[in-house]
Design a protein around this motif. Sequence first.
Motif, PDB file in Angstrom:
ATOM      1  N   SER A 120       0.831  -1.208   0.000  1.00 55.24           N
ATOM      2  CA  SER A 120       0.000   0.000   0.000  1.00 55.24           C
ATOM      3  C   SER A 120       0.862   1.254   0.000  1.00 55.24           C
ATOM      4  O   SER A 120       0.603   2.201  -0.752  1.00 55.24           O
ATOM      5  N   MET A 121       1.884   1.281   0.831  1.00 55.30           N
ATOM      6  CA  MET A 121       2.751   2.463   0.937  1.00 55.30           C
ATOM      7  C   MET A 121       3.506   2.709  -0.373  1.00 55.30           C
ATOM      8  O   MET A 121       3.648   3.852  -0.817  1.00 55.30           O
ATOM      9  N   LEU A 122       3.980   1.626  -0.987  1.00 55.62           N
ATOM     10  CA  LEU A 122       4.679   1.768  -2.265  1.00 55.62           C
ATOM     11  C   LEU A 122       3.706   2.201  -3.368  1.00 55.62           C
ATOM     12  O   LEU A 122       4.089   2.905  -4.307  1.00 55.62           O
ATOM     13  N   ALA A 123       2.449   1.798  -3.232  1.00 58.81           N
ATOM     14  CA  ALA A 123       1.431   2.226  -4.192  1.00 58.81           C
ATOM     15  C   ALA A 123       1.196   3.730  -4.088  1.00 58.81           C
ATOM     16  O   ALA A 123       0.943   4.397  -5.096  1.00 58.81           O
ATOM     17  N   TRP A 124       1.302   4.279  -2.870  1.00 58.80           N
ATOM     18  CA  TRP A 124       1.181   5.728  -2.709  1.00 58.80           C
ATOM     19  C   TRP A 124       2.334   6.445  -3.422  1.00 58.80           C
ATOM     20  O   TRP A 124       2.146   7.492  -4.033  1.00 58.80           O
ATOM     21  N   VAL A 125       3.521   5.858  -3.356  1.00 57.69           N
ATOM     22  CA  VAL A 125       4.678   6.436  -4.059  1.00 57.69           C
ATOM     23  C   VAL A 125       4.385   6.481  -5.557  1.00 57.69           C
ATOM     24  O   VAL A 125       4.622   7.503  -6.227  1.00 57.69           O
ATOM     25  N   LEU A 126       3.864   5.379  -6.073  1.00 61.25           N
ATOM     26  CA  LEU A 126       3.540   5.297  -7.498  1.00 61.25           C
ATOM     27  C   LEU A 126       2.408   6.257  -7.858  1.00 61.25           C
ATOM     28  O   LEU A 126       2.443   6.905  -8.913  1.00 61.25           O
ATOM     29  N   ARG A 127       1.423   6.354  -6.987  1.00 58.72           N
ATOM     30  CA  ARG A 127       0.279   7.263  -7.221  1.00 58.72           C
ATOM     31  C   ARG A 127       0.764   8.699  -7.425  1.00 58.72           C
ATOM     32  O   ARG A 127       0.408   9.357  -8.392  1.00 58.72           O
ATOM     33  N   PHE A 128       1.585   9.183  -6.499  1.00 54.69           N
ATOM     34  CA  PHE A 128       2.075  10.557  -6.576  1.00 54.69           C
ATOM     35  C   PHE A 128       3.092  10.734  -7.701  1.00 54.69           C
ATOM     36  O   PHE A 128       3.098  11.747  -8.402  1.00 54.69           O
ATOM     37  N   GLY A 129       3.968   9.741  -7.875  1.00 59.22           N
ATOM     38  CA  GLY A 129       5.007   9.838  -8.901  1.00 59.22           C
ATOM     39  C   GLY A 129       4.437   9.908 -10.310  1.00 59.22           C
ATOM     40  O   GLY A 129       4.920  10.669 -11.153  1.00 59.22           O
ATOM     41  N   LEU A 130       3.402   9.121 -10.576  1.00 61.09           N
ATOM     42  CA  LEU A 130       2.766   9.146 -11.890  1.00 61.09           C
ATOM     43  C   LEU A 130       2.117  10.499 -12.159  1.00 61.09           C
ATOM     44  O   LEU A 130       2.195  11.034 -13.274  1.00 61.09           O
ATOM     45  N   PHE A 131       1.474  11.070 -11.139  1.00 58.49           N
ATOM     46  CA  PHE A 131       0.894  12.401 -11.302  1.00 58.49           C
ATOM     47  C   PHE A 131       1.964  13.443 -11.648  1.00 58.49           C
ATOM     48  O   PHE A 131       1.738  14.356 -12.442  1.00 58.49           O
ATOM     49  N   ALA A 132       3.140  13.304 -11.046  1.00 60.32           N
ATOM     50  CA  ALA A 132       4.207  14.286 -11.222  1.00 60.32           C
ATOM     51  C   ALA A 132       4.649  14.416 -12.680  1.00 60.32           C
ATOM     52  O   ALA A 132       5.007  15.506 -13.136  1.00 60.32           O
ATOM     53  N   PHE A 133       4.628  13.311 -13.415  1.00 57.63           N
ATOM     54  CA  PHE A 133       5.140  13.317 -14.791  1.00 57.63           C
ATOM     55  C   PHE A 133       4.035  13.228 -15.841  1.00 57.63           C
ATOM     56  O   PHE A 133       4.319  13.075 -17.030  1.00 57.63           O
ATOM     57  N   SER A 134       2.794  13.345 -15.421  1.00 58.95           N
ATOM     58  CA  SER A 134       1.678  13.166 -16.352  1.00 58.95           C
ATOM     59  C   SER A 134       1.219  14.477 -16.978  1.00 58.95           C
ATOM     60  O   SER A 134       1.558  15.563 -16.516  1.00 58.95           O
ATOM     61  N   ASP A 135       0.447  14.339 -18.038  1.00 61.30           N
ATOM     62  CA  ASP A 135      -0.253  15.472 -18.650  1.00 61.30           C
ATOM     63  C   ASP A 135      -1.454  14.890 -19.388  1.00 61.30           C
ATOM     64  O   ASP A 135      -1.535  13.684 -19.599  1.00 61.30           O
ATOM     65  N   PRO A 136      -2.425  15.715 -19.803  1.00 60.72           N
ATOM     66  CA  PRO A 136      -3.661  15.202 -20.405  1.00 60.72           C
ATOM     67  C   PRO A 136      -3.531  14.626 -21.808  1.00 60.72           C
ATOM     68  O   PRO A 136      -4.517  14.112 -22.339  1.00 60.72           O
ATOM     69  N   VAL A 137      -2.348  14.711 -22.422  1.00 62.15           N
ATOM     70  CA  VAL A 137      -2.190  14.204 -23.789  1.00 62.15           C
ATOM     71  C   VAL A 137      -1.220  13.021 -23.804  1.00 62.15           C
ATOM     72  O   VAL A 137      -1.626  11.876 -23.694  1.00 62.15           O
ATOM     73  N   GLN A 138       0.084  13.306 -23.920  1.00 63.72           N
ATOM     74  CA  GLN A 138       1.062  12.219 -23.960  1.00 63.72           C
ATOM     75  C   GLN A 138       1.109  11.438 -22.641  1.00 63.72           C
ATOM     76  O   GLN A 138       1.388  10.237 -22.635  1.00 63.72           O
ATOM     77  N   GLY A 139       0.833  12.115 -21.566  1.00 65.60           N
ATOM     78  CA  GLY A 139       0.924  11.458 -20.256  1.00 65.60           C
ATOM     79  C   GLY A 139      -0.416  11.034 -19.687  1.00 65.60           C
ATOM     80  O   GLY A 139      -0.547  10.807 -18.479  1.00 65.60           O
ATOM     81  N   LEU A 140      -1.426  10.906 -20.561  1.00 67.83           N
ATOM     82  CA  LEU A 140      -2.760  10.519 -20.089  1.00 67.83           C
ATOM     83  C   LEU A 140      -2.744   9.145 -19.424  1.00 67.83           C
ATOM     84  O   LEU A 140      -3.423   8.920 -18.416  1.00 67.83           O
ATOM     85  N   TRP A 141      -1.937   8.228 -19.960  1.00 67.96           N
ATOM     86  CA  TRP A 141      -1.883   6.874 -19.396  1.00 67.96           C
ATOM     87  C   TRP A 141      -1.368   6.908 -17.960  1.00 67.96           C
ATOM     88  O   TRP A 141      -1.770   6.069 -17.127  1.00 67.96           O
ATOM     89  N   MET A 142      -0.502   7.871 -17.642  1.00 67.93           N
ATOM     90  CA  MET A 142       0.005   7.993 -16.281  1.00 67.93           C
ATOM     91  C   MET A 142      -1.107   8.440 -15.319  1.00 67.93           C
ATOM     92  O   MET A 142      -1.179   7.973 -14.182  1.00 67.93           O
ATOM     93  N   ILE A 143      -1.934   9.357 -15.799  1.00 72.10           N
ATOM     94  CA  ILE A 143      -3.050   9.819 -14.976  1.00 72.10           C
ATOM     95  C   ILE A 143      -3.993   8.664 -14.670  1.00 72.10           C
ATOM     96  O   ILE A 143      -4.408   8.452 -13.521  1.00 72.10           O
ATOM     97  N   ILE A 144      -4.336   7.896 -15.711  1.00 71.46           N
ATOM     98  CA  ILE A 144      -5.257   6.768 -15.537  1.00 71.46           C
ATOM     99  C   ILE A 144      -4.647   5.704 -14.636  1.00 71.46           C
ATOM    100  O   ILE A 144      -5.307   5.183 -13.728  1.00 71.46           O
TER     101      ILE A 144
END
Length: 458
Positions: free
Chosen positions: A288-312
């Motif tokens: 769970s704790m490592l999932a929080w790291v991934l949750r925040f980390g993916l948001f950090a590098f995402s955007d609504p176009v090329q990084g949409l998969w990171m948001i999802i």
Amino acid sequence: MGIKNRLISMSFLQFFVWGAWLITIANYWFGTKQWEGTQFGLVFGTMGIASLFMPTLTGIIADRWINAEKLYGILHILYAGVLFYLPQVADPSTFIYVMLLAMCFYMPTISLSNSISYTSLKLNNNDVVKDFPPIRVFGTIGFIVAMWITNLTGNKATEYQFYIAGIAALLLGFYAFTLPKCEPQRLTKENASLTETLGLEAFKLFGSYKMALFFIFSMFLGGALQLTNAYGDVFLDEFKHFPKYADSFVVEYSTIIMSISQISETLFILAIPFFLKRFGIKQVMLISMLAWVLRFGLFAFSDPVQGLWMIILSCVVYGMAFDFFNISGSLFVETNTEPKNRSSAQGLFMMMTNGFGAILGSFTSGWAIDKYFTKTFNNTTELSAYLQTEESNTLMSEFIKNHGITVSADGVFNNPIFMKDWHSIWISFAVYALVIAIAFAVLFKHKHNPEEVENVMH
């Protein structure tokens, strides 16, 4: 209508009245009202403050004097009244105090709804362990539906999100009076001490190194939950300031995108038994704790176009991050406390996550974001350089107009424009979660016992 369907309706509305505004209130605060960020952290802190004492207080009242379903109904009606008043508040400080009052009425209803469900199922000779989880899942569905309604009706940044929640809360309040009677049990001994009466014996668990460490980590993980609830939707919404993202699906329907997190939550609940049996309580909490790291980390590098998969993917990971710790943590409390203290110990677990943890996450994040991660622009040159786009002039004109800012002949704003550095914000949150995960892995000692897990779950 059968008792299960009646409880499903209660569970659906219980979280509908929260989901209608919880994820979108940041858009109302920063967008519509344009209030500062430091105080916004206090809005989510009100949930923590209310969780410190209201569930215990209402629990005593329901246990001694008033039917649980009646108290539940009264609290929701009062909650609805405060929600109807919120849009009239024009001052951020007053808004926070009014929100605190709303949370004092709402937060104890979460535990009361569980108590009503347990009691009603037992009165009708149902299997609580088997029948309650499917009922509770409809609470998450209610939360999702409320988010969708708020977004699709164009109210994610308006005062109508509070009216939507208020109408549903009023409906639930009156509906509660039709539920089966949950009369006071008066289980407390007549000669019980004040400590026993208030259920404070659970605090003795802090005398155990293992339990104390668990509760401390519960508090820190509770803080992580508030970070994503408070800032997730407004993070996606603020991409509208950049022309290449302004018309994207993510910007227009940011709340619906965020609802993937709750959909994921319902799915990961079903996976918990397998993970607990296979890896054990400690490993599941660490996952769970490592999932929080991934949750925040993916948001950090995402955007609504090329990084949409990171948001999802970040939204999908949320289900694991949230449920794995809460369910396995509750199971850990169940298997490591004496029967006479288990209920109060569960209450202590909730207090550390939703109480102290919420306060820690809300207050600290609001202060840190405002002080270290908010960029200030005083003229068109600074803003244009930050936007880094050929369409920045058009964007600036619209942005400046929407915020009621005037520009002098030499491009200086009469009031500064503030924009958050979301990349750095999410990176800092990810580092926070990673530090907690490493410390937990090193300091927390617990041996996996498959039979222990099997006995509690069945």
